[in-house]
Design an enzyme around this catalytic site. Structure first.
Site, PDB file in Angstrom:
ATOM      1  N   GLY A   1       0.777  -1.234   0.000  1.00 35.94           N
ATOM      2  CA  GLY A   1       0.000   0.000   0.000  1.00 35.94           C
ATOM      3  C   GLY A   1       0.808   1.284   0.000  1.00 35.94           C
TER       4      GLY A   1
ATOM      5  N   ASN B   1       4.198   5.117   9.081  1.00 39.53           N
ATOM      6  CA  ASN B   1       3.094   4.821   8.169  1.00 39.53           C
ATOM      7  C   ASN B   1       2.263   3.601   8.579  1.00 39.53           C
ATOM      8  OD1 ASN B   1       1.742   4.511   5.329  1.00 39.53           O
ATOM      9  ND2 ASN B   1       2.854   2.586   5.656  1.00 39.53           N
TER      10      ASN B   1
ATOM     11  N   TYR C   1     -10.732   3.966  15.149  1.00 37.97           N
ATOM     12  CA  TYR C   1      -9.833   4.528  14.124  1.00 37.97           C
ATOM     13  C   TYR C   1      -9.907   6.063  14.130  1.00 37.97           C
ATOM     14  CZ  TYR C   1      -7.522   4.729   9.491  1.00 37.97           C
ATOM     15  OH  TYR C   1      -6.661   4.980   8.443  1.00 37.97           O
TER      16      TYR C   1
ATOM     17  N   ILE D   1      -7.715   5.701  -0.165  1.00 39.70           N
ATOM     18  CA  ILE D   1      -6.773   5.311  -1.221  1.00 39.70           C
ATOM     19  C   ILE D   1      -6.937   3.803  -1.411  1.00 39.70           C
ATOM     20  CG2 ILE D   1      -4.371   5.426  -1.991  1.00 39.70           C
ATOM     21  CD1 ILE D   1      -5.190   8.161  -0.953  1.00 39.70           C
ATOM     22  N   LYS D   2      -7.038   3.384  -2.648  1.00 43.81           N
ATOM     23  CA  LYS D   2      -7.298   1.960  -2.896  1.00 43.81           C
ATOM     24  C   LYS D   2      -6.040   1.140  -2.580  1.00 43.81           C
ATOM     25  CE  LYS D   2     -10.491  -0.949  -4.574  1.00 43.81           C
ATOM     26  NZ  LYS D   2     -10.044  -2.108  -3.792  1.00 43.81           N
ATOM     27  N   THR D   3      -6.012   0.560  -1.391  1.00 46.49           N
ATOM     28  CA  THR D   3      -4.907  -0.315  -0.979  1.00 46.49           C
ATOM     29  C   THR D   3      -5.514  -1.513  -0.247  1.00 46.49           C
ATOM     30  OG1 THR D   3      -4.683   0.644   1.214  1.00 46.49           O
ATOM     31  CG2 THR D   3      -3.374   1.687  -0.529  1.00 46.49           C
TER      32      THR D   3
HETATM   33  N1  LIG Z   1      -5.619   3.352   2.274  1.00 48.98           N
HETATM   34  C1  LIG Z   1      -6.348   4.339   2.777  1.00 48.98           C
HETATM   35  O1  LIG Z   1      -7.436   4.666   2.301  1.00 48.98           O
HETATM   36  C2  LIG Z   1      -5.834   5.144   3.935  1.00 48.98           C
HETATM   37  C3  LIG Z   1      -6.481   6.335   4.223  1.00 48.98           C
HETATM   38  C4  LIG Z   1      -6.035   7.112   5.275  1.00 48.98           C
HETATM   39  C5  LIG Z   1      -4.971   6.687   6.041  1.00 48.98           C
HETATM   40  N2  LIG Z   1      -4.364   5.499   5.738  1.00 48.98           N
HETATM   41  C6  LIG Z   1      -3.241   5.113   6.590  1.00 48.98           C
HETATM   42  O2  LIG Z   1      -2.114   4.843   5.786  1.00 48.98           O
HETATM   43  C7  LIG Z   1      -1.286   3.876   6.422  1.00 48.98           C
HETATM   44  C8  LIG Z   1      -0.985   2.755   5.442  1.00 48.98           C
HETATM   45  O3  LIG Z   1      -2.208   2.148   5.065  1.00 48.98           O
HETATM   46  P1  LIG Z   1      -2.357   1.278   3.734  1.00 48.98           P
HETATM   47  O4  LIG Z   1      -3.605   1.720   3.078  1.00 48.98           O
HETATM   48  O5  LIG Z   1      -1.107   1.279   2.953  1.00 48.98           O
HETATM   49  O6  LIG Z   1      -2.626  -0.163   4.399  1.00 48.98           O
HETATM   50  P2  LIG Z   1      -2.047  -1.607   4.022  1.00 48.98           P
HETATM   51  O7  LIG Z   1      -2.867  -2.563   4.822  1.00 48.98           O
HETATM   52  O8  LIG Z   1      -1.954  -1.773   2.542  1.00 48.98           O
HETATM   53  O9  LIG Z   1      -0.550  -1.540   4.581  1.00 48.98           O
HETATM   54  C9  LIG Z   1      -0.278  -1.431   5.935  1.00 48.98           C
HETATM   55  C10 LIG Z   1       1.038  -2.134   6.196  1.00 48.98           C
HETATM   56  O10 LIG Z   1       1.314  -2.027   7.606  1.00 48.98           O
HETATM   57  C11 LIG Z   1       1.762  -3.286   8.045  1.00 48.98           C
HETATM   58  N3  LIG Z   1       1.509  -3.423   9.470  1.00 48.98           N
HETATM   59  C12 LIG Z   1       0.314  -3.669  10.077  1.00 48.98           C
HETATM   60  N4  LIG Z   1       0.506  -3.765  11.403  1.00 48.98           N
HETATM   61  C13 LIG Z   1       1.831  -3.577  11.635  1.00 48.98           C
HETATM   62  C14 LIG Z   1       2.638  -3.565  12.805  1.00 48.98           C
HETATM   63  N5  LIG Z   1       2.130  -3.787  14.021  1.00 48.98           N
HETATM   64  N6  LIG Z   1       3.961  -3.317  12.668  1.00 48.98           N
HETATM   65  C15 LIG Z   1       4.504  -3.111  11.435  1.00 48.98           C
HETATM   66  N7  LIG Z   1       3.795  -3.148  10.292  1.00 48.98           N
HETATM   67  C16 LIG Z   1       2.469  -3.362  10.401  1.00 48.98           C
HETATM   68  C17 LIG Z   1       1.013  -4.303   7.211  1.00 48.98           C
HETATM   69  O11 LIG Z   1       1.674  -5.572   7.195  1.00 48.98           O
HETATM   70  C18 LIG Z   1       1.007  -3.629   5.848  1.00 48.98           C
HETATM   71  O12 LIG Z   1       2.132  -3.968   5.073  1.00 48.98           O
HETATM   72  C19 LIG Z   1      -2.055   3.430   7.681  1.00 48.98           C
HETATM   73  O13 LIG Z   1      -1.568   4.145   8.799  1.00 48.98           O
HETATM   74  C20 LIG Z   1      -3.477   3.823   7.370  1.00 48.98           C
HETATM   75  O14 LIG Z   1      -4.247   4.047   8.529  1.00 48.98           O
HETATM   76  C21 LIG Z   1      -4.767   4.723   4.712  1.00 48.98           C
END
Ligand SMILES: NC(=O)c1ccc[n+]([C@@H]2O[C@H](COP(=O)([O-])OP(=O)(O)OC[C@H]3O[C@@H](n4cnc5c(N)ncnc54)[C@H](O)[C@@H]3O)[C@@H](O)[C@H]2O)c1
Length: 251
Positions: free
Chosen positions: A17, A86, A151, A186-188
């Protein structure tokens, strides 16, 4: 010339992501990057794909005892000057549905991690000329949803912690800036995991899109680009700021 030649970055949650896109972007613009994640195979594969000086170190960001060793590994060739906090998770639930275990887990991974990351970064960066801390919160830390009780609270905490850290570093004049990015949807994989928790994923996804005035969801690169700016000296006057990159979601 690359925008951050000579910088050294540590990016947590970089196996997928946003973290992956951020690590790829920082490396492509000249930084030495250490990627960390609980997903050892995924993280190693991303670091290998980036190549060059990129390396992977396994880390559970909620484990405060592990941070010093991770920082040391990331600093073995040069001091880390950019930390991107992140890694994060989303557990859905209203205040009535959310059990204490889900609440605790959310705060362990989404908030305690940032506490440990900021503490570790400041202890080290203040001895090596300063740096940039970038925390990844969410538009959900600004705008509430009935089904994101934990959250919402966790990401709001990250925004306020960022401001406190920025003020402290300013008072100390230690050369460290701290900013927070608040992405929209964000599409992840995290969105796939959210959709897997709801009874009507298609409708929910349509609702996500509709809630963004810009008319579509974001892409990981939209967030990687703002992190690149915050890692670079172009952002040298920015600290304590919340950068919403959310297609207007938080308006
Ligand atoms: N995708 C979205 O729409 C979005 C929107 C706002 C904020 N975010 C934030 O962005 C960040 C990344 O999200 P993403 O969308 O890439 O998610 P994702 O699930 O694709 O990636 C998150 C990563 O964090 C890792 N992870 C989870 N728990 C962990 C831990 N305890 N220690 C270390 N690594 C850990 C996972 O293995 C994964 O690789 C997060 O903080 C999320 O809250 C995402």
């Amino acid at each position: 010339m690359a925008r951050i030649d000579g910088k050294c970055a540590l990016v947590t949650g970089a196996a997928s992501g946003l973290g992956r896109a951020i690590a790829e972007k920082l490396a492509s613009e000249g930084a030495r990057v250490t990627l960390t994640d609980v997903d050892r195979d995924g993280g190693k594969a991303v670091a290998d794909a980036i190549g060059g000086t990129a390396q992977f170190v396994e880390q559970d960001v909620s484990n405060g005892d592990r941070w010093a060793a991770v920082w040391e590994a990331a600093s073995k060739d040069q001091p880390v000057d950019t930390l991107v906090n992140n890694a994060g998770i989303t557990i859905m639930g209203s205040i009535e549905d959310m059990d204490y275990e889900g609440w605790r887990k959310t705060f362990d991974v989404d908030v305690d991690s940032v506490f440990w990351g900021c503490k570790t970064a400041i202890a080290n960066m203040k001895q090596t000329g300063g740096g940039s801390i970038v925390n990844i919160a969410s538009a959900a830390g600004i705008r509430a949803s009935s089904v994101l009780a934990a959250y919402n609270a966790a990401k709001a905490a990250v925004i306020m912690l960022t401001q406190s850290v920025a003020l402290h570093c300013g008072e100390q004049q230690n050369g460290i800036r701290c900013n927070v990015v608040a992405p929209g949807t964000i599409k992840t994989a995290i969105i796939d995991k959210v959709l897997a928790q709801v009874p009507n994923p298609e409708e929910t996804l349509k609702g996500f899109v509709a809630s963004h005035p810009i008319g579509h969801l974001g892409e990981p690169e939209d967030i990687a680009n703002i992190v690149l700016y915050l890692a670079s000296d172009d952002s040298k006057f920015a600290t304590g700021a919340t950068f919403t990159v959310d297609g207007g979601l938080a308006l």
